[in-house]
Structures are given as structure tokens and as C-alpha cells.
Design an enzyme around this catalytic site. Structure first.
Site, PDB file in Angstrom:
ATOM      1  N   ASP A   1       0.858  -1.195   0.000  1.00  0.00           N
ATOM      2  CA  ASP A   1       0.000   0.000   0.000  1.00  0.00           C
ATOM      3  C   ASP A   1       0.890   1.239   0.000  1.00  0.00           C
ATOM      4  O   ASP A   1       1.766   1.373   0.861  1.00  0.00           O
ATOM      5  CB  ASP A   1      -0.879  -0.039   1.267  1.00  0.00           C
ATOM      6  CG  ASP A   1      -1.922   1.069   1.271  1.00  0.00           C
ATOM      7  OD1 ASP A   1      -2.231   1.594   0.184  1.00  0.00           O
ATOM      8  OD2 ASP A   1      -2.403   1.419   2.358  1.00  0.00           O
ATOM      9  N   MET A   2       0.684   2.120  -0.939  1.00  0.00           N
ATOM     10  CA  MET A   2       1.502   3.336  -1.007  1.00  0.00           C
ATOM     11  C   MET A   2       1.178   4.231   0.191  1.00  0.00           C
ATOM     12  O   MET A   2       0.055   4.238   0.683  1.00  0.00           O
ATOM     13  CB  MET A   2       1.224   4.102  -2.312  1.00  0.00           C
ATOM     14  CG  MET A   2       1.372   3.281  -3.577  1.00  0.00           C
ATOM     15  SD  MET A   2       2.932   2.411  -3.688  1.00  0.00           S
ATOM     16  CE  MET A   2       4.080   3.767  -3.887  1.00  0.00           C
TER      17      MET A   2
ATOM     18  N   TYR B   1      -1.412  10.367  -2.916  1.00  0.00           N
ATOM     19  CA  TYR B   1      -1.540  11.565  -3.750  1.00  0.00           C
ATOM     20  C   TYR B   1      -0.534  12.634  -3.313  1.00  0.00           C
ATOM     21  O   TYR B   1      -0.008  13.382  -4.144  1.00  0.00           O
ATOM     22  CB  TYR B   1      -2.963  12.142  -3.681  1.00  0.00           C
ATOM     23  CG  TYR B   1      -4.036  11.325  -4.385  1.00  0.00           C
ATOM     24  CD1 TYR B   1      -3.796  10.040  -4.825  1.00  0.00           C
ATOM     25  CD2 TYR B   1      -5.305  11.870  -4.607  1.00  0.00           C
ATOM     26  CE1 TYR B   1      -4.784   9.298  -5.451  1.00  0.00           C
ATOM     27  CE2 TYR B   1      -6.301  11.146  -5.239  1.00  0.00           C
ATOM     28  CZ  TYR B   1      -6.039   9.852  -5.661  1.00  0.00           C
ATOM     29  OH  TYR B   1      -7.030   9.140  -6.285  1.00  0.00           O
TER      30      TYR B   1
ATOM     31  N   ARG C   1       0.113  14.822   9.577  1.00  0.00           N
ATOM     32  CA  ARG C   1      -0.672  14.018  10.540  1.00  0.00           C
ATOM     33  C   ARG C   1      -0.179  14.253  11.964  1.00  0.00           C
ATOM     34  O   ARG C   1      -0.954  14.205  12.910  1.00  0.00           O
ATOM     35  CB  ARG C   1      -0.585  12.526  10.182  1.00  0.00           C
ATOM     36  CG  ARG C   1      -1.305  12.202   8.866  1.00  0.00           C
ATOM     37  CD  ARG C   1      -1.285  10.713   8.555  1.00  0.00           C
ATOM     38  NE  ARG C   1      -1.485  10.509   7.113  1.00  0.00           N
ATOM     39  CZ  ARG C   1      -1.783   9.356   6.542  1.00  0.00           C
ATOM     40  NH1 ARG C   1      -1.921   8.267   7.278  1.00  0.00           N
ATOM     41  NH2 ARG C   1      -1.932   9.265   5.229  1.00  0.00           N
TER      42      ARG C   1
ATOM     43  N   ASP D   1      -3.666   2.600  -5.475  1.00  0.00           N
ATOM     44  CA  ASP D   1      -2.351   2.563  -4.800  1.00  0.00           C
ATOM     45  C   ASP D   1      -2.132   1.293  -3.976  1.00  0.00           C
ATOM     46  O   ASP D   1      -1.355   1.303  -3.033  1.00  0.00           O
ATOM     47  CB  ASP D   1      -2.192   3.799  -3.907  1.00  0.00           C
ATOM     48  CG  ASP D   1      -3.006   3.705  -2.632  1.00  0.00           C
ATOM     49  OD1 ASP D   1      -4.053   3.035  -2.644  1.00  0.00           O
ATOM     50  OD2 ASP D   1      -2.583   4.280  -1.616  1.00  0.00           O
ATOM     51  N   GLU D   2      -2.829   0.228  -4.307  1.00  0.00           N
ATOM     52  CA  GLU D   2      -2.694  -1.010  -3.535  1.00  0.00           C
ATOM     53  C   GLU D   2      -2.526  -2.199  -4.461  1.00  0.00           C
ATOM     54  O   GLU D   2      -3.228  -2.295  -5.469  1.00  0.00           O
ATOM     55  CB  GLU D   2      -4.012  -1.312  -2.814  1.00  0.00           C
ATOM     56  CG  GLU D   2      -4.271  -0.613  -1.556  1.00  0.00           C
ATOM     57  CD  GLU D   2      -5.667  -1.027  -1.105  1.00  0.00           C
ATOM     58  OE1 GLU D   2      -5.767  -1.819  -0.176  1.00  0.00           O
ATOM     59  OE2 GLU D   2      -6.650  -0.559  -1.731  1.00  0.00           O
TER      60      GLU D   2
HETATM   61  P1  TTP Z   1      -5.353   5.539   0.974  1.00  0.00           P
HETATM   62  O1  TTP Z   1      -4.420   4.421   0.656  1.00  0.00           O
HETATM   63  O2  TTP Z   1      -6.580   5.230   1.730  1.00  0.00           O
HETATM   64  O3  TTP Z   1      -4.606   6.628   1.830  1.00  0.00           O
HETATM   65  P2  TTP Z   1      -3.218   7.326   1.595  1.00  0.00           P
HETATM   66  O4  TTP Z   1      -2.378   6.594   0.609  1.00  0.00           O
HETATM   67  O5  TTP Z   1      -3.427   8.775   1.314  1.00  0.00           O
HETATM   68  O6  TTP Z   1      -2.570   7.245   3.032  1.00  0.00           O
HETATM   69  P3  TTP Z   1      -2.056   5.991   3.818  1.00  0.00           P
HETATM   70  O7  TTP Z   1      -0.583   6.155   3.899  1.00  0.00           O
HETATM   71  O8  TTP Z   1      -2.718   6.105   5.145  1.00  0.00           O
HETATM   72  O9  TTP Z   1      -2.445   4.749   3.086  1.00  0.00           O
HETATM   73  O10 TTP Z   1      -5.778   6.262  -0.355  1.00  0.00           O
HETATM   74  C1  TTP Z   1      -4.902   6.359  -1.479  1.00  0.00           C
HETATM   75  C2  TTP Z   1      -5.194   7.641  -2.199  1.00  0.00           C
HETATM   76  O11 TTP Z   1      -6.540   7.640  -2.618  1.00  0.00           O
HETATM   77  C3  TTP Z   1      -5.046   8.856  -1.338  1.00  0.00           C
HETATM   78  O12 TTP Z   1      -3.710   9.347  -1.347  1.00  0.00           O
HETATM   79  C4  TTP Z   1      -6.015   9.801  -1.915  1.00  0.00           C
HETATM   80  C5  TTP Z   1      -7.086   8.947  -2.515  1.00  0.00           C
HETATM   81  N1  TTP Z   1      -8.292   8.934  -1.684  1.00  0.00           N
HETATM   82  C6  TTP Z   1      -9.325   9.794  -2.005  1.00  0.00           C
HETATM   83  O13 TTP Z   1      -9.223  10.526  -2.983  1.00  0.00           O
HETATM   84  N2  TTP Z   1     -10.443   9.820  -1.229  1.00  0.00           N
HETATM   85  C7  TTP Z   1     -10.595   9.014  -0.142  1.00  0.00           C
HETATM   86  O14 TTP Z   1     -11.619   9.051   0.530  1.00  0.00           O
HETATM   87  C8  TTP Z   1      -9.528   8.102   0.173  1.00  0.00           C
HETATM   88  C9  TTP Z   1      -9.654   7.178   1.341  1.00  0.00           C
HETATM   89  C10 TTP Z   1      -8.400   8.108  -0.621  1.00  0.00           C
END
Ligand code: TTP
Length: 627
Positions: free
Chosen positions: A18-19, A23, A60, A120-121
Site C-alpha cells: 500500500d503506497m 496523492y 498528521r 495505490d494497492e
Molecule cells: P489511501 O491508501 O486510503 O490513503 P493514503 O495513501 O493517502 O494514506 P495511507 O498512507 O494512510 O495509506 O488512499 C490512497 C489515495 O486515494 C489517497 O492518497 C487519496 C485517494 N483517496 C481519495 O481521494 N479519497 C478518499 O476518501 C480516500 C480514502 C483516498
């Protein structure tokens, strides 16, 4: 409904990658001056600074959260850098994030089966790679174990002090069970891959390494950013004992609430108290067994070899005063969403030779009076026809049908607060047949148009706003989704039609030469394809007879008028094509492999004396309006 899949191979090595604040990382790569600063990406919407959709780990620490708006974030972290999501056509443009995700996938997919689970997963099945490593270069035989691997968190391994040393011991333990040895190899491979991702893309990511997808996913989020967590089977019981049910995939909704309220199950481990029969009695056979399995960390879900999205979707929300009130406003937004969708599926077809088969419309709406306040706008779907205009036309019909059903007998005023359309059932175009490869442009077009007259169907929503489980849901996370950056020009749309053009030209040339029936046959099919793909303007009209469509024909085939003026009789003759009519000299002009195929086809056609409508080639080339 969850489907239980017993894990028949308990010694798989599965990773979930998971990235980190994805963004934000993409924006920081674009603007390196933002690196290390508290940063957040905000949604396109300037109300109170826009909604935060990604928050850097630096931000954060100040208490900035995704649920905040830019203005609130500035209050808790005055130094925060707010970057607006790129915008195209008045909506968020996620292209940069999507292709950054693809960069990562192309690196991760080098070591094993890879399933792109969202933007991103990724899930990786590293079983083979780990087994080979265990045979050839087991951790105990390595002079140095990758430093990043030694930073792994191994669940159940006691002591925070000297963690790296403990991990090292765990990696090379001589009394380790086979499964743990495999996980150790998997962890070294994942650490290496994460290093590659960082080197090649400048992005950090976190990972979970376990024996199945469910556990790997749970683990990847446990230590972030830029870390990895290993789940040996001996640690599963403790992990689940303290895991709130709502955190488990598929238990976030009603099922999880029922477990809490009806059975007093708060943590997944509490399910151990119940027998499989009891759970089946309460929740049905499949769900009962699934619950029984997950309480024990059992899940046989395979990592699907899929690096391309399962579906494409784009949507837009219209909160508060922006809710859409008129059919014209809905149509205008739908048109824009359809343009984007059309571009994306066309690109997918061109690049990946994949065809989407279903168009689905989802909307959220309410009535201005509070009659039936809980009634939901029904999702609707129909076969997908390629071309911007057709998609727009069909999306509008899906909306109209949904709205009629939503309003029922009440003629209230309504408001639409979100619109989303998606293209699903994406399949590879058949590549088995040489003849279909030869006529590939035709085959795609034909395959697409075949479905044009099916009925609109109710559709159980295939994704929901905020969900992140597959490539479409990912798009919905930020309300305005899957926009394609490139603007659509008139001549962008019907590349299918361009392909038909080529075939028509080929056919015309053959005709001029006085040659043959087979190309005449194909040209007839082309024309009919065009004809069939131009659906009537309402679904009820689609049920009207052939006659009416014949009147439309000339205008439909504008630009191909000679071929377009095909009579009913001619068209019928193509459907009931007589093998004996084919001029053999035409077949001689085809490539050898296709000659063989066509001859075989003609032979069997002659043998049968009648044309088999279901046979693959006929099925392929004929555009059956009633299909
Ligand atoms: P996530 O993997 O949920 O979160 P993240 O990568 O920003 O942070 P983390 O390190 O905690 O995993 O989401 C991946 C991307 O998807 C995130 O960067 C932005 C986008 N996104 C949205 O646009 N809206 C949302 O509600 C969520 C959850 C994510």
C-alpha cells in the site's frame, strides 16, 4: 455476501503493498520543494479550502486529518501546504495518480502474480519466488540480510529493544517451521521490491506479508509509512482477538453491526465462541462458514493476475446547494461524465484490446418533500455501446428510467446529489481466431454493437462512494473521478467507426475489382454493424420493427452512402449467407491461415446445408439485432 474459500495451501506467501499518503507523494514528486513539509492534497472545490483527500505523515503529526477541510487544517497546522488535485473539465483529474500507480505496479509485478486492488494497492503472490529463494539462497545462507527486511515488524516477536537483532534471529532460526521460513523469504523479497519502487519512482510504500490476502492486508496498515509487517501463523490468533469487527473487510456494514448487536461480537476473535453451524443458522450457509473461517484467519482468496482495472468509472457529487434540480443540468453533467468514460474505455480497447460490456448509472437523489425519505435512486445498467454519443444517449435513458422508478407515483420535485457512471464486464477481445485477428477492427466493433438492444437492468451498485476495494471504487473516493486529461475532439470518439471505414474502403476496392462475395458479405456486415450500433432514441423504440430503422439508414451511414444503401434483402442475405456464393478467388487473396479457416468454415457450412447461427464465426460477424 462473503463467499468462504478455505485455504487449501496454508503455505502461500502473499504480500499486500500500500503506497503511503499516495496523492501527496505524487504531488511532492512534482514539486520536490514540498518534500518533508506538512502537505495535503485537497479536492477540487474551494468551499472552506476544499476537502482533504490525502495527508502527509508530517501533517498528521499536527493532527491534520482527511476528514478536515483546508481551512480547518490550516488552523491546526498553519504551515500546511495545500495542493489542489489537478482539474480537467471542471472536475478532478486523477490521471497523474493513476499512471503513478501503474509505474509502481510494473515494478512490483516482476516477482510474482500481481493484482492491482486500487489506485495505490497491490496484492502479490510470492509463493514461487519465496520457495525458490528458500531452496537456493535461504536467509541463513545470506551474508547480509537486506537492512530494510531487518526493519520488518514480526507479529508475535517479543521485545522492542534490539528489534532488528530479534528479527534477524527470527529470519535465520534453525528451528523455524517451513511456513515461517517462507514468510522470511517473502519479507526479504518485499523489502527488495520496496527498495526498487523507491529508487525508480521516489515513492515509499508499506507492506504486509502473510499466508493469505486477508491477513496481508490487515498487516500492511499496521506500521506506516515505509515499513513492513510479517504475520506468522502463530500470531494470527492474537491479532484477530483484538481486531474490531468493523475493521475487517466486509464487516464494516450491516453484517458487522449485526455481529456486534445480535451476538455481542466486538472483535473478530470473539467469533471463535460460535460453532460453524450456529453461524450458518444465523447468517446462512456461506456467510456462516466465511465468518467461521475468518475467526481463524483462514481465507483462500487467490491473488488474481490483474494489473488492469476491473472497471472504469467516473462520478461527481453535488453537495448542498449544488444539487442538480433539472433534467437539463443532469444531462449536461452526464454528458461530461460520458465523454470521460468513453475516452477511458476507448483507450483501454486501443492499448489493452479489452472491451467493456456493461454501462451502469448510479445516482443519489432526494425528493423535495419527505415522501419515502429512505428510498434510494436505483442503479441501472444496460449493454454498453461504444462512441461518446451512444454512451451519452444510453446514460440519459438509464437516468430517466431510474428517476421514474425513484419518483414512483409521486410527482415531486427532486434533487440529484451525485452521479456516477461506470463501464464494467471488461473482457479481453477474443484472440483465438485468426480470422478475427485479420478483421480485428471489425470484430471489435461488431462485438460491441451486438449488445445494443438489450434491456435496461436494475443493477446492484457495484461500487459505493468511499469504498476502495477495486479500481472503480478507488475512483469514487474523491467524488470526482476517473477523468481523462485529454480533451475530446469530434474525431476522437468513433475510432471504431474509423476501423469500419477502413473495412468499407477495402470492401469497396474489392467490389470495384468485380471481386467477390465474401468481402461483399463482410461489407454488408459492416454496414449492418453501423446500422445496429445506432440505437433508436428510446428503449421502447428499440422494439419497433426493422422498417423504421431502414428509413434511418441513409443518414446513419453518411459518408459511406454506397455501402450504406443496403436493402433489407441484401442484409438478410448476409445473415442467411450461402456458402456456395463465395467466389473462391476472393478466398485466395486472404492470408494463408485465414484461407484455411474460411475454407473449413465453408466446408462445414456446405455439409450442414444450412447456416448455423450459433457457430463461432457467424456469431462473430453477424450483428444480430435481437442478440
Ligand atoms: P489511501 O491508501 O486510503 O490513503 P493514503 O495513501 O493517502 O494514506 P495511507 O498512507 O494512510 O495509506 O488512499 C490512497 C489515495 O486515494 C489517497 O492518497 C487519496 C485517494 N483517496 C481519495 O481521494 N479519497 C478518499 O476518501 C480516500 C480514502 C483516498
Amino acid at each position: 455476501m462473503p463467499i468462504p474459500r478455505p485455504d487449501l495451501q496454508g503455505d502461500r506467501v502473499i504480500a499486500h503493498v500500500d503506497m503511503d499518503c499516495f496523492y501527496v507523494q505524487v504531488e511532492q514528486r512534482k514539486q520536490p520543494k514540498l518534500r518533508g513539509l506538512p502537505t495535503a492534497v485537497v479536492q477540487y472545490n474551494d468551499w472552506k479550502g476544499g476537502a482533504l483527500i490525502a495527508v502527509s505523515y508530517e501533517a498528521r503529526k499536527f493532527g491534520v486529518k482527511r476528514s478536515m477541510r483546508g481551512a480547518e487544517a490550516e488552523m491546526v497546522c498553519p504551515n500546511i501546504q495545500l495542493v489542489q488535485v489537478p482539474v480537467a473539465r471542471g472536475k478532478a483529474d486523477l490521471n497523474a495518480y493513476r499512471s503513478a500507480g501503474s509505474e509502481v505496479v510494473s515494478i512490483l509485478s516482476t516477482k510474482g502474480r500481481c493484482e492491482r486492488a486500487s489506485i495505490d494497492e497491490v496484492y502479490l503472490d510470492l509463493t514461487d519466488a519465496a520457495e525458490s529463494m528458500l531452496l537456493e539462497t535461504p536467509p541463513a545462507a545470506l551474508e547480509d540480510i537486506d537492512e530494510e527486511a531487518l526493519k520488518s515488524h514480526v507479529l508475535g516477536l517479543s521485545g522492542d529493544e534490539d528489534r532488528e537483532k530479534n528479527v534477524q534471529r527470527w529470519f535465520i532460526r534453525s528451528d523455524a517451521i517451513h511456513q515461517d521460513r517462507l514468510l522470511a523469504c517473502g519479507a526479504i523479497i518485499v523489502a527488495h521490491l520496496r527498495g526498487e519502487v523507491l529508487k525508480e519512482t521516489e515513492f515509499t510504500c508499506s507492506a504486509g506479508i502473510a499466508h493469505n490476502k486477508m491477513l496481508a492486508k490487515l498487516a500492511s496498515g499496521m506500521h506506516k509509512p515505509a515499513q513492513q509487517t510479517i504475520v506468522p501463523s502463530s500470531a494470527v490468533k492474537d491479532l484477530l482477538a483484538s481486531l474490531p469487527v468493523k475493521k475487517m473487510k466486509q464487516l464494516g456494514g450491516k453484517l458487522g453491526s449485526s455481529l456486534q448487536n445480535d451476538l455481542g461480537v466486538n472483535n473478530v476473535g470473539d467469533l471463535l465462541k460460535f460453532s460453524e453451524e450456529k453461524l450458518q443458522e444465523r447468517y446462512g450457509f456461506n456467510t456462516g462458514t466465511w465468518l467461521w473461517n475468518i475467526a481463524r484467519g483462514i481465507s483462500g482468496d487467490e491473488v488474481k493476475g490483474r494489473v488492469l482495472p476491473k472497471s472504469h468509472g467516473c462520478g461527481k457529487t453535488f453537495p448542498g446547494p449544488r444539487a442538480l434540480k433539472t433534467a437539463a443540468a443532469v444531462e449536461s453533467w452526464l454528458n461530461q461524465l460520458c465523454e470521460e468514460l468513453s475516452e477511458r474505455i476507448q483507450l483501454d480497447m486501443d492499448q489493452n484490446k479489452r472491451v467493456a460490456h456493461t454501462l451502469t448509472l448510479h445516482a443519489r437523489a432526494f425528493k423535495t418533500s419527505d415522501v419515502e425519505p429512505h428510498k434510494k435512486f436505483p442503479s441501472k445498467s444496460c449493454p454498453l455501446r461504444y462512441g461518446i454519443n451512444k454512451i451519452q444517449e444510453d446514460a440519459k435513458k438509464l437516468f430517466d428510467t431510474g428517476l421514474r422508478e425513484f419518483l414512483g407515483s409521486h410527482s415531486n420535485a427532486w434533487r440529484v446529489t451525485s452521479l456516477a457512471i461506470s463501464a464494467g464486464k471488461i473482457l479481453d477481445t477474443p484472440r483465438t481466431s485468426s480470422i478475427s485477428r485479420f478483421f480485428q477492427g471489425k470484430s471489435l466493433s461488431s462485438a460491441i454493437s451486438d449488445a445494443s438492444n438489450d434491456d435496461i437492468q436494475d443493477d446492484a451498485p457495484s461500487f459505493s462512494i468511499g469504498c476502495k476495494e477495486n479500481i472503480v471504487p478507488e475512483s469514487d473516493k474523491d467524488e470526482e473521478v476517473f477523468v481523462h486529461g485529454k480533451s475530446v475532439k469530434e474525431d476522437d470518439a468513433p475510432s471504431k467507426d474509423r476501423k469500419i471505414d477502413v473495412l468499407c474502403t477495402q470492401s469497396r476496392k474489392q467490389k470495384d475489382k468485380g471481386n467477390g462475395s465474401i468481402l461483399k458479405f463482410f461489407s454488408g456486415t459492416n454496414t449492418s454493424t453501423k446500422h445496429a450500433s445506432n440505437a433508436p432514441s428510446s428503449w421502447s423504440e428499440s422494439l419497433k420493427g426493422q422498417d423504421q430503422r431502414d428509413h434511418q439508414e441513409e443518414s446513419l451511414v453518411d459518408g459511406h452512402s454506397r455501402l450504406g444503401k443496403i436493402s433489407n434483402q441484401q442484409r438478410d442475405s448476409s445473415w442467411n449467407f450461402n456458402a456456395e456464393d463465395i467466389d473462391p478467388s476472393v478466398i485466395d487473396e486472404l492470408p494463408e491461415e485465414i484461407q484455411r479457416e474460411v475454407r473449413g468454415w465453408i466446408c462445414s457450412s456446405k455439409r450442414a446445408k444450412t447456416t448455423k447461427r450459433g457457430s463461432s464465426i457467424f456469431h462473430y460477424f453477424t450483428t444480430d439485432d435481437n442478440a
